[in-house]
Design a protein around this motif. Structure first.
Motif, PDB file in Angstrom:
ATOM      1  N   PRO A   1     -56.287  32.646 -15.156  1.00  0.00           N
ATOM      2  CA  PRO A   1     -57.420  32.345 -14.276  1.00  0.00           C
ATOM      3  C   PRO A   1     -58.266  31.184 -14.759  1.00  0.00           C
ATOM      4  CG  PRO A   1     -57.822  34.361 -15.469  1.00  0.00           C
ATOM      5  CD  PRO A   1     -56.414  33.958 -15.761  1.00  0.00           C
ATOM      6  N   LEU A   2     -58.170  30.844 -16.036  1.00  0.00           N
ATOM      7  CA  LEU A   2     -58.993  29.742 -16.540  1.00  0.00           C
ATOM      8  C   LEU A   2     -58.442  28.384 -16.150  1.00  0.00           C
ATOM      9  CD1 LEU A   2     -59.755  31.133 -20.075  1.00  0.00           C
ATOM     10  CD2 LEU A   2     -61.195  31.210 -18.054  1.00  0.00           C
ATOM     11  N   THR A   3     -57.153  28.272 -15.954  1.00  0.00           N
ATOM     12  CA  THR A   3     -56.573  26.980 -15.600  1.00  0.00           C
ATOM     13  C   THR A   3     -56.497  26.776 -14.114  1.00  0.00           C
ATOM     14  OG1 THR A   3     -54.344  27.873 -15.617  1.00  0.00           O
ATOM     15  CG2 THR A   3     -55.162  26.957 -17.674  1.00  0.00           C
ATOM     16  N   GLY A   4     -56.460  27.836 -13.338  1.00  0.00           N
ATOM     17  CA  GLY A   4     -56.367  27.698 -11.900  1.00  0.00           C
ATOM     18  C   GLY A   4     -54.940  27.597 -11.432  1.00  0.00           C
ATOM     19  N   ASP A   5     -53.976  27.660 -12.340  1.00  0.00           N
ATOM     20  CA  ASP A   5     -52.568  27.565 -11.959  1.00  0.00           C
ATOM     21  C   ASP A   5     -52.065  28.905 -11.465  1.00  0.00           C
ATOM     22  OD1 ASP A   5     -52.554  24.980 -12.761  1.00  0.00           O
ATOM     23  OD2 ASP A   5     -51.713  25.387 -14.753  1.00  0.00           O
TER      24      ASP A   5
ATOM     25  N   CYS B   1     -56.706  29.281  -4.094  1.00  0.00           N
ATOM     26  CA  CYS B   1     -57.884  28.638  -4.666  1.00  0.00           C
ATOM     27  C   CYS B   1     -57.505  28.021  -6.008  1.00  0.00           C
ATOM     28  CB  CYS B   1     -59.001  29.655  -4.847  1.00  0.00           C
ATOM     29  SG  CYS B   1     -60.485  28.944  -5.551  1.00  0.00           S
ATOM     30  N   SER B   2     -57.644  26.721  -6.140  1.00  0.00           N
ATOM     31  CA  SER B   2     -57.313  26.071  -7.405  1.00  0.00           C
ATOM     32  C   SER B   2     -58.449  25.166  -7.830  1.00  0.00           C
ATOM     33  CB  SER B   2     -55.999  25.291  -7.262  1.00  0.00           C
ATOM     34  OG  SER B   2     -56.158  24.286  -6.284  1.00  0.00           O
ATOM     35  N   TRP B   3     -59.645  25.670  -7.827  1.00  0.00           N
ATOM     36  CA  TRP B   3     -60.801  24.881  -8.229  1.00  0.00           C
ATOM     37  C   TRP B   3     -60.832  24.731  -9.731  1.00  0.00           C
ATOM     38  CZ3 TRP B   3     -64.988  26.102 -11.326  1.00  0.00           C
ATOM     39  CH2 TRP B   3     -66.020  25.174 -11.343  1.00  0.00           C
ATOM     40  N   ARG B   4     -61.145  23.550 -10.196  1.00  0.00           N
ATOM     41  CA  ARG B   4     -61.307  23.291 -11.618  1.00  0.00           C
ATOM     42  C   ARG B   4     -62.673  22.672 -11.825  1.00  0.00           C
ATOM     43  NH1 ARG B   4     -55.827  20.900 -14.242  1.00  0.00           N
ATOM     44  NH2 ARG B   4     -54.407  22.444 -13.405  1.00  0.00           N
ATOM     45  N   PRO B   5     -63.310  23.014 -12.920  1.00  0.00           N
ATOM     46  CA  PRO B   5     -64.623  22.401 -13.168  1.00  0.00           C
ATOM     47  C   PRO B   5     -64.451  20.922 -13.494  1.00  0.00           C
ATOM     48  CG  PRO B   5     -63.938  23.755 -15.020  1.00  0.00           C
ATOM     49  CD  PRO B   5     -62.941  23.965 -13.923  1.00  0.00           C
TER      50      PRO B   5
END
Length: 186
Positions: free
Chosen positions: A164-168, A173-177
């Motif tokens: 969940p931290l990478t968004g992969d 939903c694939s939001w990244r900071p």
């Protein structure tokens, strides 16, 4: 209920008389007015009689419980003695096991001391001592652990590549900071 060709008639009787309790209030009022003091003295007498009977019953129970307590004391004493004997027996067993363990430890220390003396003597003579020490240690370890430990088949906790931290992988939903640091201006 009567039915006359499709129509139904319900008959009700309203013959209930004197629906309130005013007659009872008048009767009780007259009775208390005439015999009130007698009722009060009678209720106090009944109360005192109950108190007296309950005290007699408790004194009888105390006498019977005192006899039961004497019997309980002897049985309690017997149980305590049996408990003490079993504790003493268990303590003797524990002391015997501790003495055996101490003897084993002393024997192991004596054996190690002899090995060290042998190694020292072989060093003084110029012989190699490492080979003998390794062989002796491996035989001691093999004898100490006679039962090999089974290998555990650990499977990884994550079967999929979802993080969940990478968004992969996880879903739509694939939001990244955004990138940290100063802005790229100018």
């Amino acid at each position: 209920m009567e039915s006359d060709g499709g129509t139904t008639k319900i008959k009700t009787d309203t013959s209930i008389e004197n629906q309130d309790l005013s007659f009872l209030q008048q009767t009780v009022g007259v009775f208390v007015a005439e015999y009130g003091w007698y009722l009060l003295l009678l209720s106090v007498g009944v109360y005192l009689l109950f108190q007296y009977l309950s005290q007699r019953r408790s004194s009888r129970e105390d006498n019977s419980s005192a006899q039961g307590a004497a019997e309980d004391a002897t049985s309690l004493l017997g149980r305590q003695e049996a408990l003490e004997a079993s504790r003493r027996r268990m303590q003797e067993e524990l002391d015997a096991k501790a003495a055996q363990y101490r003897e084993k430890q002393l024997a192991l220390q004596e054996e190690r001391r002899k090995q060290k003396i042998e190694m020292w003597e072989s060093m003084q003579e110029g012989k190699s001592y490492k080979g003998n020490a390794k062989f002796q240690n491996s035989t001691e370890e093999a004898s100490a652990s006679a039962v090999p430990k089974p290998k555990s088949d650990k499977k990884p906790l994550r079967n999929s590549g979802y993080n969940p931290l990478t968004g992969d992988g996880g879903g739509t939903c694939s939001w990244r900071p955004g990138r940290r640091g100063p802005s790229a201006g100018g």
